[in-house]
Design an enzyme around this catalytic site. Structure first.
Site, PDB file in Angstrom:
ATOM      1  N   GLN A 127      45.355 -89.167  38.526  1.00 32.88           N
ATOM      2  CA  GLN A 127      45.075 -87.725  38.607  1.00 32.88           C
ATOM      3  C   GLN A 127      46.366 -86.952  38.806  1.00 32.88           C
ATOM      4  OE1 GLN A 127      42.430 -87.656  41.902  1.00 32.88           O
ATOM      5  NE2 GLN A 127      40.682 -88.337  40.697  1.00 32.88           N
TER       6      GLN A 127
ATOM      7  N   SER B  96      47.911 -82.429  42.353  1.00 30.95           N
ATOM      8  CA  SER B  96      48.749 -81.830  43.399  1.00 30.95           C
ATOM      9  C   SER B  96      50.165 -81.553  42.908  1.00 30.95           C
ATOM     10  CB  SER B  96      48.848 -82.769  44.607  1.00 30.95           C
ATOM     11  OG  SER B  96      47.576 -83.129  45.056  1.00 30.95           O
TER      12      SER B  96
ATOM     13  N   GLU C 117      31.411 -89.167  43.803  1.00 30.01           N
ATOM     14  CA  GLU C 117      31.436 -90.484  44.433  1.00 30.01           C
ATOM     15  C   GLU C 117      30.844 -90.466  45.837  1.00 30.01           C
ATOM     16  OE1 GLU C 117      32.099 -92.930  42.624  1.00 30.01           O
ATOM     17  OE2 GLU C 117      32.702 -91.629  40.984  1.00 30.01           O
TER      18      GLU C 117
ATOM     19  N   GLU D  84      41.883 -80.673  58.536  1.00 33.30           N
ATOM     20  CA  GLU D  84      41.790 -79.256  58.926  1.00 33.30           C
ATOM     21  C   GLU D  84      40.941 -78.481  57.922  1.00 33.30           C
ATOM     22  OE1 GLU D  84      44.546 -81.009  58.700  1.00 33.30           O
ATOM     23  OE2 GLU D  84      45.277 -81.103  60.767  1.00 33.30           O
TER      24      GLU D  84
END
Ligand SMILES: Cc1cc2nc3c(=O)[nH]c(=O)nc-3n(C[C@H](O)[C@H](O)[C@H](O)COP(=O)(O)OP(=O)(O)OC[C@H]3O[C@@H](n4cnc5c(N)ncnc54)[C@H](O)[C@@H]3O)c2cc1C
Length: 414
Positions: free
Chosen positions: A149, A152, A267, A398
């Site tokens: 993937q 990011s 998933e 977070e």
């Protein structure tokens, strides 16, 4: 997209391991299915041991063994069973069977299917054109294609929609320029699912498009990142005027956010298997306390404070198991709450960190570990170094707490 790939739909290979050709359907009990999975893993799983958190093969032999193992899982109908029948799925498949498979893979400490490949399959099945399905799905089933993937970036992680990699139309297709980071398996993946900005003038989510990218294309440079574990599980990926055909678009132009969000949610059924891992870690903690010795040779397990710690940990593992089981029950009934995945991941990953910390405290309190405890000691060091990564990947803690606060507790956005 790769030219000239035309292998057509595949049929599931059926063996009679479960006494019939409907092993995922109603004719075979869950117990019989589980027993079949165990036998299969015992017979076929790669024999080499990989350290905790390591998924990247150390060399060609390991890579071939992993690809053959993934192929075997698909051929036997254990993976890809939930796909449409025309692409090799089993029409009688039940999601509980996915859970059993993952539980047994965890129990055996066997190599588990790569998340990225499963997410790519889901995205291709849901959003891919017929040509893309024909090109890629059979190659996933055969172990020929491993995916990664490319989402990011150095400046875009939790806030992924702020990514800056550009895919600019040039008449013949797209020219892609940018940098990706934390790309798991990038160094041996054959295909990447890329998220790039195709339109900077619209809403930032609407300007993103997903692409299929052959990782060997000119313009791609992959640089593995060495981690504190000593291994390199992630890569930086530099995209320098990478040229892509219009057929490389996965889904719609401007629909990239939908493509990757759907994949990430696909998933959820596997979350349940994490409870098995927590139980195994608790067993490992007890084993460590048994084999870690005080200066007089007595095991740490004999100390009252250690027993109290273990009892506290066991209570938390049991609570986590119940939370996860509850989530799984709702997922299987299609009744899940939007924040279920966040709760289950938080519970699993944070308890994982805590278990690792308790293990290291035991090791710090011990004078030595006896020979029988060496393997478990090594597992704890590896697990400790890896455990923080779990609280970041797939949504940092977070961020997940924010989701739980808003969606489950109804708190206002800060
Ligand atoms: C094991 C692992 C595998 C990964 N594999 C891949 C991969 O294959 N492909 C890929 O593209 N990426 C991958 N990633 C990257 C991953 O998606 C990002 O690390 C993640 O999204 C966090 O982004 P970041 O690292 O940029 O941290 P940041 O987003 O910069 O966050 C840094 C810290 O700030 C906190 N924070 C950020 N925003 C907020 C907020 N609004 N409120 C409160 N706190 C906040 C975060 O929780 C975190 O603690 C992987 C990461 C890990 C750890």
């Amino acid at each position: 997209m790769e030219p000239g790939i035309e292998t057509g739909a595949v049929a599931t290979t059926i063996d009679d391991r479960h006494g019939g050709d409907d092993r995922h359907g109603g004719d075979v009990s869950d117990e019989a299915f589980r027993a079949g999975v165990r036998d299969f893993i015992a017979e076929r799983a790669p024999r080499f041991r990989m350290p905790e958190g390591v998924r990247v093969p150390a060399g060609t032999d390991e890579e071939q063994a992993i690809r053959a193992w993934l192929r075997g899982l698909y051929e036997a109908g254990y993976l890809g069973a939930g796909w449409p029948a025309e692409w090799g799925g089993n029409p009688h498949h039940r999601p509980t069977r996915d859970l059993i498979l993952m539980e047994e893979l965890f129990r055996a400490r066997a190599y588990r299917p790569l998340d990225q490949v499963m997410l790519a399959s889901h995205a291709i099945l849901t959003f891919g054109s017929d040509a893309q399905k024909r090109a890629y799905l059979p190659r996933i089933r055969s172990g020929e294609h491993v995916w990664c993937q490319l989402f990011s970036e150095p400046g875009a992680g939790s806030d992924l929609a702020s990514l800056r990699t550009r895919a600019e139309p040039d008449g013949a297709g797209y020219v892609v320029t940018g940098q990706k980071v934390w790309c798991t398996d990038g160094q041996w993946a054959d295909q990447g699912m890329l998220l790039a900005r195709t339109d900077p003038t619209v809403d930032r989510h609407a300007g993103l498009t997903a692409f299929v990218v052959p990782m060997g294309s000119p313009g791609i440079t992959v640089r593995p990142i060495r981690e504190m574990t000593g291994h390199a599980e992630f890569c930086e990926v530099f995209l320098d005027e990478l040229r892509l055909d219009p057929e490389a678009v996965l889904g719609e132009v401007g629909g990239g956010w939908k493509v990757i969000s759907s994949g990430l949610a696909s998933e959820r059924a596997f979350v349940g298997a994490n409870a098995v891992q927590l139980e195994m870690m608790y067993d490992d903690l007890v084993a460590l306390a048994r084999h870690a010795r005080l200066a007089d040779g007595s095991p740490l397990l004999g100390r009252e404070d250690v027993q109290v710690t273990l009892a506290g940990v066991l209570a938390r593992v049991e609570a986590a198991r119940l939370v996860v089981a509850d989530t799984v029950r709702r997922v299987m009934r299609d009744e899940e709450h939007p924040s279920d995945g966040a709760v289950a991941k938080l519970v699993y990953t944070e308890l994982n960190v805590e278990l690792c910390e308790r293990a290291l405290e035991l090791l710090a309190a011990a004078s030595w570990v006896d020979d029988e405890g060496r393997e478990v000691e090594r597992r704890w060091y590896e697990a400790f170094l890896w455990s923080r990564a779990l609280t970041i990947s797939g949504g940092a803690s977070e961020i997940l707490r924010g989701i739980v606060g808003r969606q489950l507790l109804g708190l206002p956005r800060a």
